[in-house]
Design an enzyme around this catalytic site. Structure first.
Site, mmCIF file in Angstrom:
data_model
loop_
_atom_site.group_PDB
_atom_site.id
_atom_site.type_symbol
_atom_site.label_atom_id
_atom_site.label_comp_id
_atom_site.label_asym_id
_atom_site.label_seq_id
_atom_site.Cartn_x
_atom_site.Cartn_y
_atom_site.Cartn_z
ATOM 1 N N LEU A 244 5.359 -3.594 11.916
ATOM 2 C CA LEU A 244 4.710 -4.739 12.564
ATOM 3 C C LEU A 244 5.710 -5.586 13.340
ATOM 4 O O LEU A 244 5.416 -6.109 14.407
ATOM 5 C CB LEU A 244 4.024 -5.593 11.485
ATOM 6 C CG LEU A 244 3.050 -6.655 11.966
ATOM 7 C CD1 LEU A 244 1.914 -6.026 12.770
ATOM 8 C CD2 LEU A 244 2.477 -7.422 10.771
ATOM 9 N N ARG B 78 -3.784 -4.384 -10.312
ATOM 10 C CA ARG B 78 -3.485 -3.656 -9.067
ATOM 11 C C ARG B 78 -4.180 -2.292 -9.064
ATOM 12 O O ARG B 78 -4.664 -1.832 -8.025
ATOM 13 C CB ARG B 78 -1.973 -3.500 -8.903
ATOM 14 C CG ARG B 78 -1.297 -4.838 -8.594
ATOM 15 C CD ARG B 78 0.205 -4.698 -8.430
ATOM 16 N NE ARG B 78 0.577 -3.855 -7.316
ATOM 17 C CZ ARG B 78 1.789 -3.315 -7.146
ATOM 18 N NH1 ARG B 78 2.740 -3.550 -8.027
ATOM 19 N NH2 ARG B 78 2.059 -2.570 -6.095
ATOM 20 N N THR C 270 7.887 -0.671 6.324
ATOM 21 C CA THR C 270 8.747 -1.090 5.198
ATOM 22 C C THR C 270 9.805 -2.065 5.693
ATOM 23 O O THR C 270 10.303 -1.932 6.810
ATOM 24 C CB THR C 270 9.352 0.132 4.467
ATOM 25 O OG1 THR C 270 10.226 -0.327 3.433
ATOM 26 C CG2 THR C 270 10.109 1.062 5.384
ATOM 27 N N SER C 271 10.113 -3.048 4.857
ATOM 28 C CA SER C 271 10.994 -4.144 5.300
ATOM 29 C C SER C 271 12.465 -3.762 5.300
ATOM 30 O O SER C 271 13.295 -4.494 5.823
ATOM 31 C CB SER C 271 10.800 -5.354 4.384
ATOM 32 O OG SER C 271 11.145 -5.005 3.058
ATOM 33 N N HIS D 20 8.613 5.559 -5.971
ATOM 34 C CA HIS D 20 8.522 4.410 -6.882
ATOM 35 C C HIS D 20 7.399 4.570 -7.910
ATOM 36 O O HIS D 20 6.964 3.588 -8.513
ATOM 37 C CB HIS D 20 8.331 3.102 -6.093
ATOM 38 C CG HIS D 20 9.557 2.677 -5.345
ATOM 39 N ND1 HIS D 20 9.567 1.666 -4.403
ATOM 40 C CD2 HIS D 20 10.837 3.109 -5.411
ATOM 41 C CE1 HIS D 20 10.797 1.517 -3.923
ATOM 42 N NE2 HIS D 20 11.581 2.380 -4.512
ATOM 43 N N TYR E 132 -0.385 -4.695 -13.653
ATOM 44 C CA TYR E 132 -0.620 -3.361 -13.086
ATOM 45 C C TYR E 132 -2.070 -2.921 -13.281
ATOM 46 O O TYR E 132 -2.609 -2.197 -12.436
ATOM 47 C CB TYR E 132 0.389 -2.342 -13.641
ATOM 48 C CG TYR E 132 1.780 -2.643 -13.102
ATOM 49 C CD1 TYR E 132 2.153 -2.221 -11.837
ATOM 50 C CD2 TYR E 132 2.679 -3.417 -13.837
ATOM 51 C CE1 TYR E 132 3.400 -2.539 -11.308
ATOM 52 C CE2 TYR E 132 3.932 -3.747 -13.323
ATOM 53 C CZ TYR E 132 4.283 -3.303 -12.060
ATOM 54 O OH TYR E 132 5.509 -3.640 -11.533
ATOM 55 N N ASP F 64 0.171 3.002 -4.498
ATOM 56 C CA ASP F 64 -1.274 3.217 -4.313
ATOM 57 C C ASP F 64 -1.538 4.701 -4.029
ATOM 58 O O ASP F 64 -0.610 5.501 -3.884
ATOM 59 C CB ASP F 64 -1.825 2.305 -3.191
ATOM 60 C CG ASP F 64 -1.277 2.659 -1.805
ATOM 61 O OD1 ASP F 64 -1.333 3.841 -1.415
ATOM 62 O OD2 ASP F 64 -0.795 1.736 -1.092
ATOM 63 N N GLN G 272 7.104 4.645 -0.772
ATOM 64 C CA GLN G 272 7.500 3.690 -1.812
ATOM 65 C C GLN G 272 6.259 3.095 -2.453
ATOM 66 O O GLN G 272 6.344 2.342 -3.415
ATOM 67 C CB GLN G 272 8.323 2.550 -1.200
ATOM 68 C CG GLN G 272 9.609 3.001 -0.545
ATOM 69 C CD GLN G 272 10.184 1.897 0.336
ATOM 70 O OE1 GLN G 272 10.960 1.072 -0.107
ATOM 71 N NE2 GLN G 272 9.782 1.877 1.595
ATOM 72 N N ASN G 273 5.102 3.425 -1.895
ATOM 73 C CA ASN G 273 3.863 2.805 -2.371
ATOM 74 C C ASN G 273 3.379 3.457 -3.658
ATOM 75 O O ASN G 273 3.490 4.665 -3.842
ATOM 76 C CB ASN G 273 2.776 2.909 -1.300
ATOM 77 C CG ASN G 273 3.162 2.156 -0.046
ATOM 78 O OD1 ASN G 273 4.075 1.329 -0.087
ATOM 79 N ND2 ASN G 273 2.490 2.427 1.057
HETATM 80 P P1 OAD Z 1 7.603 -5.240 2.042
HETATM 81 O O1 OAD Z 1 6.529 -6.186 1.677
HETATM 82 O O2 OAD Z 1 9.003 -5.611 1.695
HETATM 83 O O3 OAD Z 1 7.576 -4.965 3.602
HETATM 84 C C1 OAD Z 1 6.406 -4.575 4.272
HETATM 85 C C2 OAD Z 1 6.741 -4.368 5.735
HETATM 86 O O4 OAD Z 1 5.556 -3.944 6.368
HETATM 87 C C3 OAD Z 1 7.216 -5.640 6.463
HETATM 88 O O5 OAD Z 1 8.359 -5.336 7.252
HETATM 89 C C4 OAD Z 1 6.025 -6.008 7.345
HETATM 90 O O6 OAD Z 1 6.414 -6.573 8.591
HETATM 91 C C5 OAD Z 1 5.391 -4.639 7.584
HETATM 92 N N1 OAD Z 1 3.945 -4.707 7.868
HETATM 93 C C6 OAD Z 1 3.025 -5.591 7.408
HETATM 94 N N2 OAD Z 1 1.798 -5.303 7.876
HETATM 95 C C7 OAD Z 1 1.940 -4.198 8.655
HETATM 96 C C8 OAD Z 1 1.047 -3.413 9.437
HETATM 97 N N3 OAD Z 1 -0.261 -3.682 9.512
HETATM 98 N N4 OAD Z 1 1.558 -2.361 10.113
HETATM 99 C C9 OAD Z 1 2.883 -2.052 10.062
HETATM 100 N N5 OAD Z 1 3.768 -2.770 9.345
HETATM 101 C C10 OAD Z 1 3.315 -3.818 8.644
HETATM 102 O O7 OAD Z 1 7.215 -3.824 1.393
HETATM 103 P P2 OAD Z 1 8.125 -2.543 1.157
HETATM 104 O O8 OAD Z 1 9.157 -2.415 2.211
HETATM 105 O O9 OAD Z 1 7.221 -1.396 0.925
HETATM 106 O O10 OAD Z 1 9.350 -1.816 -5.023
HETATM 107 O O11 OAD Z 1 8.836 -2.919 -0.206
HETATM 108 C C11 OAD Z 1 9.738 -2.008 -0.759
HETATM 109 C C12 OAD Z 1 9.689 -2.104 -2.256
HETATM 110 O O12 OAD Z 1 9.898 -3.457 -2.652
HETATM 111 C C13 OAD Z 1 8.355 -1.768 -2.885
HETATM 112 O O13 OAD Z 1 8.153 -0.398 -3.070
HETATM 113 C C14 OAD Z 1 8.408 -2.500 -4.181
HETATM 114 C C15 OAD Z 1 8.948 -3.803 -3.695
HETATM 115 O O14 OAD Z 1 9.625 -4.587 -4.598
HETATM 116 C C16 OAD Z 1 9.204 -1.859 -6.351
HETATM 117 O O15 OAD Z 1 8.305 -2.479 -6.906
HETATM 118 C C17 OAD Z 1 10.262 -1.082 -7.085
#
Ligand code: OAD
Length: 235
Positions: A202, A59, A176-177, A109, A56, A94, A91-92
């Site tokens: 994306l 980061r 978010t995924s 988060h 961390y 940053d 959820q970020n």
């Molecule tokens: P992920 O890495 O799981 O997903 C990121 C999403 O963003 C994916 O669906 C990508 O396709 C999309 N993406 C990538 N680049 C992009 C762009 N330029 N424009 C738009 N979309 C884009 O990240 P999160 O969903 O945020 O939790 O992950 C959720 C949580 O899982 C995080 O908060 C973290 C992680 O484990 C903890 O640490 C508790």
């Protein structure tokens, strides 16, 4: 878009990708470089605190090298100009929403620039390393940990988020995924409340089929376009 008074926005790592912060689940993303069990669980921290504090610290330091992108700025503009209610949940961990101009950001988060004392439970802004075990300003114990929510821990302010979803007319999920609950379930809460649902990502996320509308492309393009649409409709 007419008649929209209450918007809830959820953002994830994808909104910060064009700023240069790695997402978690992409090829080469953070969870390919580090094991979740090691760096994002209370058990991992108990096993190897130096590894976790160092992860961390790295980061947090990396935040100094990145800037908010047009997607962050567009949400800040929306917050300033949308006359209804808007709740921005991220959820970020940053600080790019804040640096992009958003005044009210709910970090469900936690935040890299916040510390949590494992001894007395106090939370405080913190912008330095933790590997050197700084003392808690409240109880003087060297027990500061990153104020980020790890797997197995409860995200922040869930009650407030569910209340806002229950009265929302529009829920928008950005970058978010849809792989991590409870955030991945917000779309269904919003639908149950009768809200419109929109995904800006994306690519189709795991939960894409829950959304009434999905737009695919980079957040830096999609979010400013969408924010402009909302504001134009309201003028
Ligand atoms: P992920 O890495 O799981 O997903 C990121 C999403 O963003 C994916 O669906 C990508 O396709 C999309 N993406 C990538 N680049 C992009 C762009 N330029 N424009 C738009 N979309 C884009 O990240 P999160 O969903 O945020 O939790 O992950 C959720 C949580 O899982 C995080 O908060 C973290 C992680 O484990 C903890 O640490 C508790």
């Amino acid at each position: 878009m007419a008649g929209i008074e209450r918007i809830v926005i959820l953002t994830g790592a994808g909104i910060s990708a064009e700023s240069g912060i790695d997402t978690f689940r992409s090829a080469g993303g953070l969870w390919e470089q580090h094991r979740v069990e090691d760096v994002a669980t209370p058990e991992g921290f108990a096993r190897n605190p130096d590894l976790v504090l160092g992860f961390y610290d790295m980061r947090r330091e990396a935040l100094a090298k990145v800037e908010p992108n047009p997607a962050h700025r567009a949400l800040a503009r929306l917050e300033a100009e949308f006359p209804g209610e808007l709740l921005l949940v991220t959820q970020n961990v940053d600080d790019l929403h804040e640096r992009g101009g958003s005044k009210q950001v709910l970090h469900m988060h936690g935040e890299l620039k916040s510390a949590l004392c494992s001894s007395c439970g106090v939370r405080m802004p913190h912008d330095g390393p933790m590997l050197d075990r700084p003392k808690c300003p409240t109880c003087a114990m060297p027990s500061l940990r990153p104020d980020v929510v790890w797997f197995g821990e409860m995200p922040y302010q869930m009650e407030r988020i569910y209340k806002a979803l229950a009265v929302s007319d529009l829920f928008v999920s950005i970058g978010t995924s849809g792989a991590v609950y409870p955030a991945a379930g917000f779309v269904q809460e919003a639908r149950a409340a009768g809200a419109e649902t929109l995904e800006l990502n994306l690519e189709p996320s795991e939960g894409s089929h829950f959304f009434a509308e999905s737009r695919h492309g980079p957040a830096g393009e999609l979010v400013p376009q969408w924010a402009e649409e909302v504001l134009q409709t309201r003028l």
